[in-house]
Scaffold this motif. Sequence first.
Motif, mmCIF file in Angstrom:
data_model
loop_
_atom_site.group_PDB
_atom_site.id
_atom_site.type_symbol
_atom_site.label_atom_id
_atom_site.label_comp_id
_atom_site.label_asym_id
_atom_site.label_seq_id
_atom_site.Cartn_x
_atom_site.Cartn_y
_atom_site.Cartn_z
ATOM 1 N N GLU A 32 -73.512 85.789 49.044
ATOM 2 C CA GLU A 32 -74.514 84.744 49.228
ATOM 3 C C GLU A 32 -75.081 84.219 47.909
ATOM 4 O OE1 GLU A 32 -77.376 86.291 51.957
ATOM 5 O OE2 GLU A 32 -75.982 86.212 53.634
ATOM 6 N N GLU A 33 -74.681 84.778 46.781
ATOM 7 C CA GLU A 33 -75.190 84.333 45.483
ATOM 8 C C GLU A 33 -74.929 82.858 45.203
ATOM 9 O OE1 GLU A 33 -76.953 83.867 41.946
ATOM 10 O OE2 GLU A 33 -77.251 85.499 43.363
ATOM 11 N N PRO A 34 -73.756 82.295 45.498
ATOM 12 C CA PRO A 34 -73.565 80.855 45.245
ATOM 13 C C PRO A 34 -74.581 79.981 45.983
ATOM 14 C CG PRO A 34 -71.457 81.900 45.608
ATOM 15 C CD PRO A 34 -72.507 82.930 45.925
ATOM 16 N N LYS A 35 -74.961 80.370 47.184
ATOM 17 C CA LYS A 35 -75.954 79.603 47.940
ATOM 18 C C LYS A 35 -77.288 79.621 47.211
ATOM 19 C CE LYS A 35 -77.831 81.561 51.491
ATOM 20 N NZ LYS A 35 -78.080 82.132 52.817
ATOM 21 N N TYR A 36 -77.724 80.797 46.765
ATOM 22 C CA TYR A 36 -79.007 80.904 46.079
ATOM 23 C C TYR A 36 -78.966 80.233 44.713
ATOM 24 C CZ TYR A 36 -80.307 84.036 49.816
ATOM 25 O OH TYR A 36 -80.578 84.565 51.048
ATOM 26 N N ARG A 37 -77.834 80.282 44.037
ATOM 27 C CA ARG A 37 -77.690 79.598 42.750
ATOM 28 C C ARG A 37 -77.823 78.091 42.950
ATOM 29 N NH1 ARG A 37 -72.283 80.581 40.998
ATOM 30 N NH2 ARG A 37 -72.941 82.742 40.956
ATOM 31 N N MET A 38 -77.195 77.564 43.989
ATOM 32 C CA MET A 38 -77.278 76.137 44.273
ATOM 33 C C MET A 38 -78.717 75.747 44.618
ATOM 34 S SD MET A 38 -77.361 73.602 46.955
ATOM 35 C CE MET A 38 -77.235 74.718 48.298
ATOM 36 N N LEU A 39 -79.430 76.579 45.378
ATOM 37 C CA LEU A 39 -80.810 76.270 45.730
ATOM 38 C C LEU A 39 -81.712 76.279 44.500
ATOM 39 C CD1 LEU A 39 -81.176 78.275 49.060
ATOM 40 C CD2 LEU A 39 -81.072 75.794 48.780
ATOM 41 N N ARG A 40 -81.486 77.226 43.564
ATOM 42 C CA ARG A 40 -82.267 77.246 42.324
ATOM 43 C C ARG A 40 -82.002 75.990 41.495
ATOM 44 N NH1 ARG A 40 -80.713 82.825 42.328
ATOM 45 N NH2 ARG A 40 -79.016 82.305 40.917
ATOM 46 N N GLN A 41 -80.736 75.583 41.412
ATOM 47 C CA GLN A 41 -80.411 74.368 40.666
ATOM 48 C C GLN A 41 -81.062 73.141 41.307
ATOM 49 O OE1 GLN A 41 -76.149 74.386 40.654
ATOM 50 N NE2 GLN A 41 -76.007 75.720 38.866
ATOM 51 N N GLU A 42 -81.066 73.101 42.623
ATOM 52 C CA GLU A 42 -81.674 71.972 43.312
ATOM 53 C C GLU A 42 -83.182 71.926 43.068
ATOM 54 O OE1 GLU A 42 -82.024 70.118 47.803
ATOM 55 O OE2 GLU A 42 -80.659 71.781 47.423
ATOM 56 N N GLU A 43 -83.844 73.095 43.074
ATOM 57 C CA GLU A 43 -85.275 73.133 42.785
ATOM 58 C C GLU A 43 -85.560 72.645 41.371
ATOM 59 O OE1 GLU A 43 -86.556 77.102 43.507
ATOM 60 O OE2 GLU A 43 -86.504 76.867 45.688
ATOM 61 N N ARG A 44 -84.739 73.076 40.391
ATOM 62 C CA ARG A 44 -84.932 72.614 39.012
ATOM 63 C C ARG A 44 -84.704 71.110 38.915
ATOM 64 N NH1 ARG A 44 -81.869 77.358 37.276
ATOM 65 N NH2 ARG A 44 -80.116 75.954 37.015
ATOM 66 N N PHE A 45 -83.680 70.614 39.593
ATOM 67 C CA PHE A 45 -83.396 69.183 39.566
ATOM 68 C C PHE A 45 -84.556 68.390 40.160
ATOM 69 C CE2 PHE A 45 -81.795 65.438 41.837
ATOM 70 C CZ PHE A 45 -81.282 64.718 40.772
ATOM 71 N N ASP A 46 -85.056 68.829 41.328
ATOM 72 C CA ASP A 46 -86.171 68.132 41.965
ATOM 73 C C ASP A 46 -87.423 68.178 41.098
ATOM 74 O OD1 ASP A 46 -84.665 67.390 44.134
ATOM 75 O OD2 ASP A 46 -85.355 69.041 45.413
ATOM 76 N N ALA A 47 -87.702 69.326 40.482
ATOM 77 C CA ALA A 47 -88.885 69.444 39.632
ATOM 78 C C ALA A 47 -88.774 68.508 38.433
ATOM 79 C CB ALA A 47 -89.061 70.886 39.172
ATOM 80 N N ARG A 48 -87.594 68.450 37.811
ATOM 81 C CA ARG A 48 -87.406 67.569 36.662
ATOM 82 C C ARG A 48 -87.507 66.108 37.082
ATOM 83 N NH1 ARG A 48 -82.276 68.994 34.136
ATOM 84 N NH2 ARG A 48 -83.460 70.782 33.397
ATOM 85 N N ARG A 49 -86.895 65.765 38.210
ATOM 86 C CA ARG A 49 -86.936 64.381 38.679
ATOM 87 C C ARG A 49 -88.362 63.972 39.033
ATOM 88 N NH1 ARG A 49 -84.060 62.932 44.129
ATOM 89 N NH2 ARG A 49 -85.725 64.301 44.747
ATOM 90 N N ASN A 50 -89.106 64.861 39.683
ATOM 91 C CA ASN A 50 -90.483 64.544 40.043
ATOM 92 C C ASN A 50 -91.373 64.461 38.810
ATOM 93 O OD1 ASN A 50 -89.811 64.431 42.726
ATOM 94 N ND2 ASN A 50 -90.400 66.536 43.146
#
Length: 71
Positions: A32-50
């Motif tokens: 399940e690590e790839p799923k959590y890695r993708m979610l962390r990347q998405e959170e960083r992307f959203d935080a940077r975009r916001n």
Amino acid sequence: MLFSTIVIAMAAILLILIGVWFFSPALRRWMEEPKYRMLRQEERFDARRNALAAPSREPVPPSHGRDTPLS
């Protein structure tokens, strides 16, 4: 006969994987690590975009824009 053998083999592999996933927390984390890695990347992307898209809190000077006549 060959089709039945393939279906039985695939069902056996699936059941083995489900059993190992259920009884092995280390393997579950690894799978399940790839799923959590993708979610962390998405959170960083959203935080940077916001952060970049957030409006400035500084007031706009009155001479800014088309509120003054063009010279």
